[in-house]
Design an enzyme around this catalytic site. Structure first.
Site, PDB file in Angstrom:
ATOM      1  N   ASN A 246      56.246  35.483  24.663  1.00  0.00           N
ATOM      2  CA  ASN A 246      55.068  36.688  24.065  1.00  0.00           C
ATOM      3  C   ASN A 246      56.321  37.255  23.713  1.00  0.00           C
ATOM      4  O   ASN A 246      57.045  37.839  24.764  1.00  0.00           O
ATOM      5  CB  ASN A 246      53.347  37.248  24.913  1.00  0.00           C
ATOM      6  CG  ASN A 246      54.216  37.548  26.152  1.00  0.00           C
ATOM      7  OD1 ASN A 246      54.261  38.788  25.926  1.00  0.00           O
ATOM      8  ND2 ASN A 246      53.770  37.086  27.452  1.00  0.00           N
TER       9      ASN A 246
ATOM     10  N   PHE B  87      46.550  46.007  34.040  1.00  0.00           N
ATOM     11  CA  PHE B  87      46.439  46.040  32.725  1.00  0.00           C
ATOM     12  C   PHE B  87      45.446  44.890  32.315  1.00  0.00           C
ATOM     13  O   PHE B  87      45.968  43.749  32.882  1.00  0.00           O
ATOM     14  CB  PHE B  87      47.709  46.283  32.479  1.00  0.00           C
ATOM     15  CG  PHE B  87      47.831  47.608  31.698  1.00  0.00           C
ATOM     16  CD1 PHE B  87      48.998  48.206  33.583  1.00  0.00           C
ATOM     17  CD2 PHE B  87      48.605  48.627  30.297  1.00  0.00           C
ATOM     18  CE1 PHE B  87      48.862  49.684  33.536  1.00  0.00           C
ATOM     19  CE2 PHE B  87      48.583  49.791  31.295  1.00  0.00           C
ATOM     20  CZ  PHE B  87      49.187  50.160  32.223  1.00  0.00           C
TER      21      PHE B  87
ATOM     22  N   LYS C 100      68.939  19.841  25.956  1.00  0.00           N
ATOM     23  CA  LYS C 100      68.573  20.368  24.801  1.00  0.00           C
ATOM     24  C   LYS C 100      67.283  19.528  24.679  1.00  0.00           C
ATOM     25  O   LYS C 100      68.379  17.773  24.857  1.00  0.00           O
ATOM     26  CB  LYS C 100      69.571  20.872  24.355  1.00  0.00           C
ATOM     27  CG  LYS C 100      69.039  21.289  22.432  1.00  0.00           C
ATOM     28  CD  LYS C 100      70.085  22.011  22.376  1.00  0.00           C
ATOM     29  CE  LYS C 100      69.455  22.203  20.717  1.00  0.00           C
ATOM     30  NZ  LYS C 100      70.374  22.406  19.360  1.00  0.00           N
TER      31      LYS C 100
ATOM     32  N   LYS D 170      37.412  41.645  34.653  1.00  0.00           N
ATOM     33  CA  LYS D 170      39.302  41.266  35.696  1.00  0.00           C
ATOM     34  C   LYS D 170      39.186  42.442  37.075  1.00  0.00           C
ATOM     35  O   LYS D 170      39.726  42.329  38.113  1.00  0.00           O
ATOM     36  CB  LYS D 170      40.161  41.336  34.393  1.00  0.00           C
ATOM     37  CG  LYS D 170      40.649  40.438  33.698  1.00  0.00           C
ATOM     38  CD  LYS D 170      41.718  40.451  32.682  1.00  0.00           C
ATOM     39  CE  LYS D 170      40.987  39.568  31.620  1.00  0.00           C
ATOM     40  NZ  LYS D 170      42.421  39.899  30.078  1.00  0.00           N
TER      41      LYS D 170
ATOM     42  N   ASP E  66      50.590  32.801  31.545  1.00  0.00           N
ATOM     43  CA  ASP E  66      49.548  31.933  32.121  1.00  0.00           C
ATOM     44  C   ASP E  66      49.974  30.880  32.833  1.00  0.00           C
ATOM     45  O   ASP E  66      49.578  30.043  33.778  1.00  0.00           O
ATOM     46  CB  ASP E  66      47.821  32.425  31.308  1.00  0.00           C
ATOM     47  CG  ASP E  66      47.448  33.372  31.827  1.00  0.00           C
ATOM     48  OD1 ASP E  66      48.347  34.273  32.916  1.00  0.00           O
ATOM     49  OD2 ASP E  66      47.159  34.093  30.788  1.00  0.00           O
TER      50      ASP E  66
HETATM   51  N1  CTP Z   1      48.431  39.420  35.418  1.00  0.00           N
HETATM   52  C1  CTP Z   1      48.936  38.117  36.150  1.00  0.00           C
HETATM   53  N2  CTP Z   1      49.362  37.620  36.586  1.00  0.00           N
HETATM   54  C2  CTP Z   1      49.094  36.284  35.379  1.00  0.00           C
HETATM   55  C3  CTP Z   1      48.703  36.206  34.758  1.00  0.00           C
HETATM   56  C4  CTP Z   1      48.261  37.832  34.676  1.00  0.00           C
HETATM   57  O1  CTP Z   1      49.523  38.997  37.456  1.00  0.00           O
HETATM   58  N3  CTP Z   1      49.840  35.068  35.752  1.00  0.00           N
HETATM   59  C5  CTP Z   1      48.235  40.698  35.653  1.00  0.00           C
HETATM   60  C6  CTP Z   1      48.814  41.011  33.821  1.00  0.00           C
HETATM   61  O2  CTP Z   1      49.980  42.085  34.830  1.00  0.00           O
HETATM   62  C7  CTP Z   1      47.591  41.775  34.187  1.00  0.00           C
HETATM   63  C8  CTP Z   1      46.424  41.818  34.112  1.00  0.00           C
HETATM   64  O3  CTP Z   1      46.965  40.466  35.644  1.00  0.00           O
HETATM   65  O4  CTP Z   1      47.981  42.740  35.428  1.00  0.00           O
HETATM   66  C9  CTP Z   1      45.806  40.808  33.578  1.00  0.00           C
HETATM   67  O5  CTP Z   1      46.562  39.957  32.347  1.00  0.00           O
HETATM   68  P1  CTP Z   1      45.414  39.343  30.907  1.00  0.00           P
HETATM   69  O6  CTP Z   1      46.923  38.738  30.461  1.00  0.00           O
HETATM   70  O7  CTP Z   1      45.003  40.706  31.045  1.00  0.00           O
HETATM   71  O8  CTP Z   1      44.294  39.020  31.794  1.00  0.00           O
HETATM   72  P2  CTP Z   1      44.882  36.937  32.392  1.00  0.00           P
HETATM   73  O9  CTP Z   1      43.992  37.743  34.006  1.00  0.00           O
HETATM   74  O10 CTP Z   1      45.492  35.810  32.224  1.00  0.00           O
HETATM   75  O11 CTP Z   1      43.461  35.767  31.885  1.00  0.00           O
HETATM   76  P3  CTP Z   1      42.953  36.028  30.279  1.00  0.00           P
HETATM   77  O12 CTP Z   1      44.937  35.996  29.509  1.00  0.00           O
HETATM   78  O13 CTP Z   1      42.054  34.979  30.539  1.00  0.00           O
HETATM   79  O14 CTP Z   1      42.295  37.254  29.368  1.00  0.00           O
END
Ligand code: CTP
Length: 403
Positions: free
Chosen positions: A212, A329, A291, A344, A281
């Site tokens: 990302n 965050f 490759k 969250k 995620d």
């Molecule tokens: N985070 C984490 N580990 C993951 C995913 C997220 O530690 N595998 C943490 C991020 O660093 C952030 C928080 O969780 O502090 C929220 O991340 P975000 O991407 O907004 O949410 P998700 O929990 O991944 O849920 P979604 O993507 O479904 O909104």
């Protein structure tokens, strides 16, 4: 380099001693002046052979003192920094000048000023590597550090005389970080804080990955602001190019799994964790060791399946001890910022969540500015808006420390 408005209006007195690296201090003065910090300076006789009072004056440095006796505007020039400055910086600091500081000699403008100054003092050495390594210099540096002077380590590399070794003036931004740390409040002294930042990369094959656009700026701002205020910070960084002070140890990782392992190892030793990283995620269920060649992919389309990554924040929340505080965050799109963030906050057992919209032009990934909604476990809600990420970081710590 990050800008924090907290320092606007402070005054730093810079003492330049005789080194070819003096020219780099002009850049430092410019940088500090652009933070609205007032800079005054003293040049030793040797320092004035490498830069002139005119070059400093042209940048806006004032006053500039170069003599103990021939200055009609200053009757007691040796007391000027003691009466006016918040921090005294000696940069570049030669071996000779460090020796004078350690022994309390006061035979020129700058050495008298150092002796009369009781505030925080920072020295940035620059000299030949043998001079730095010599027993005399090392003993003088140890004495100064014992007395509370921040003596930075010189950089290793080529020095002006053609030798290679440790003796180069520390990087300008490193000097700046340490001067700001000397100016900052010590309201986070002794706190151990883990910060994650940047994206993670999940490889499909050796040359392609799923990721990302996170740049790590918000996490770097949180880490730097906490370090400036005295915290012991450890960063776990996904792949991104951020400048952090050398005083912040970092663990560099690529994947969510590596970030998870680094964070779960560090968490038991922390008072707080602030997870700013944009963790993927999901990861490709299978990562190819060679490759993927296009002519070997079956015609039509290419499909991948993905497997879930561990949720680092959730895991830290489950293993949180009563004295530990956890800040998450939330990057959201759409209108349900507050309700999504509250889910969250509760689900991951957080003390604070900082939510922002990443689907707007300003704010979110790669942007210099941000607007965030801050929710606290005790029903607290605050908006911090349209400010630089460093400004938001500083104010977030204010909020968190006040609660
Ligand atoms: N985070 C984490 N580990 C993951 C995913 C997220 O530690 N595998 C943490 C991020 O660093 C952030 C928080 O969780 O502090 C929220 O991340 P975000 O991407 O907004 O949410 P998700 O929990 O991944 O849920 P979604 O993507 O479904 O909104």
């Amino acid at each position: 380099m990050l800008h924090f408005s907290h320092f606007a209006g402070s005054r730093i007195h810079v003492g330049l001693t005789g080194s070819v690296a003096c020219y780099k201090i002009l850049d430092l003065c410019r940088e500090l002046l652009s933070n609205d910090i007032w800079i005054s300076a003293s040049l030793t006789e040797a320092g004035s052979r490498f830069v002139t009072t005119d070059s400093l004056r042209a940048l806006g440095v004032s006053p500039i003192l170069s003599s103990l006796f021939e200055d009609p505007d200053h009757s007691f020039p040796h007391l000027e920094p003691a009466q006016q400055a918040d921090v005294l910086l000696v940069a570049p600091a030669t071996a000779n000048f460090l020796a004078k500081m350690a022994w309390g000699l006061a035979d020129d403008i700058l050495s008298t000023q150092v002796l009369a100054f009781s505030g925080p003092t920072v020295a940035a050495p620059a000299m030949n590597p043998n001079m730095w390594q010599s027993a005399a210099t090392q003993s003088n540096v140890a004495t100064l550090r014992e007395r509370g002077v921040t003596v930075l380590e010189p950089e290793a590399g080529d020095v002006a005389c053609g030798e290679v070794g440790k003796g180069r003036l520390p990087e300008v931004k490193e000097i700046e970080y340490n001067v700001l740390r000397a100016l900052a409040p010590r309201d986070m002294e002794g706190m151990r804080i883990l910060v994650t930042l940047g994206p993670t990369r999940e490889h499909l094959d050796p040359v392609r990955y799923w990721s990302n656009p996170s740049t790590g700026k918000m996490g770097a701002a949180m880490a730097t602001a906490a370090w400036l205020r005295g915290a012991e910070v450890h960063c776990v960084c996904g792949p991104c190019a951020v400048d952090l002070p050398h005083g912040i140890p970092t663990t560099s990782v690529q994947t969510a799994q590596q970030m998870y392992e680094a964070c779960t190892d560090l968490w038991p030793h922390q008072d707080m964790a602030c997870l700013c990283a944009a963790v993927c995620d999901f990861r490709p269920a299978y990562s190819y060791t060679d490759k993927i060649k296009k002519d070997r992919v079956p015609e039509g389309e290419m499909n991948f399946s993905f497997a879930p990554n561990p949720d680092i924040l959730y895991t830290l929340g489950r293993n949180k001890k009563p004295f530990q505080r956890l800040i998450g965050f939330a990057a959201e799109t759409g209108k349900n910022l507050e309700s999504e963030a509250r889910i969250k906050l509760d689900r991951k057992n957080l003390d604070w969540i900082v939510a922002n919209r990443v689907d707007r032009e300003s704010g979110g990934f790669a942007s210099e500015e941000n607007s965030v909604l801050v929710l606290g476990g005790a029903g607290h809600a605050d908006h911090l808006g349209n400010e630089t990420k460093s400004e938001i970081a500083w104010r977030l710590w204010d909020l968190i420390l006040r609660s």
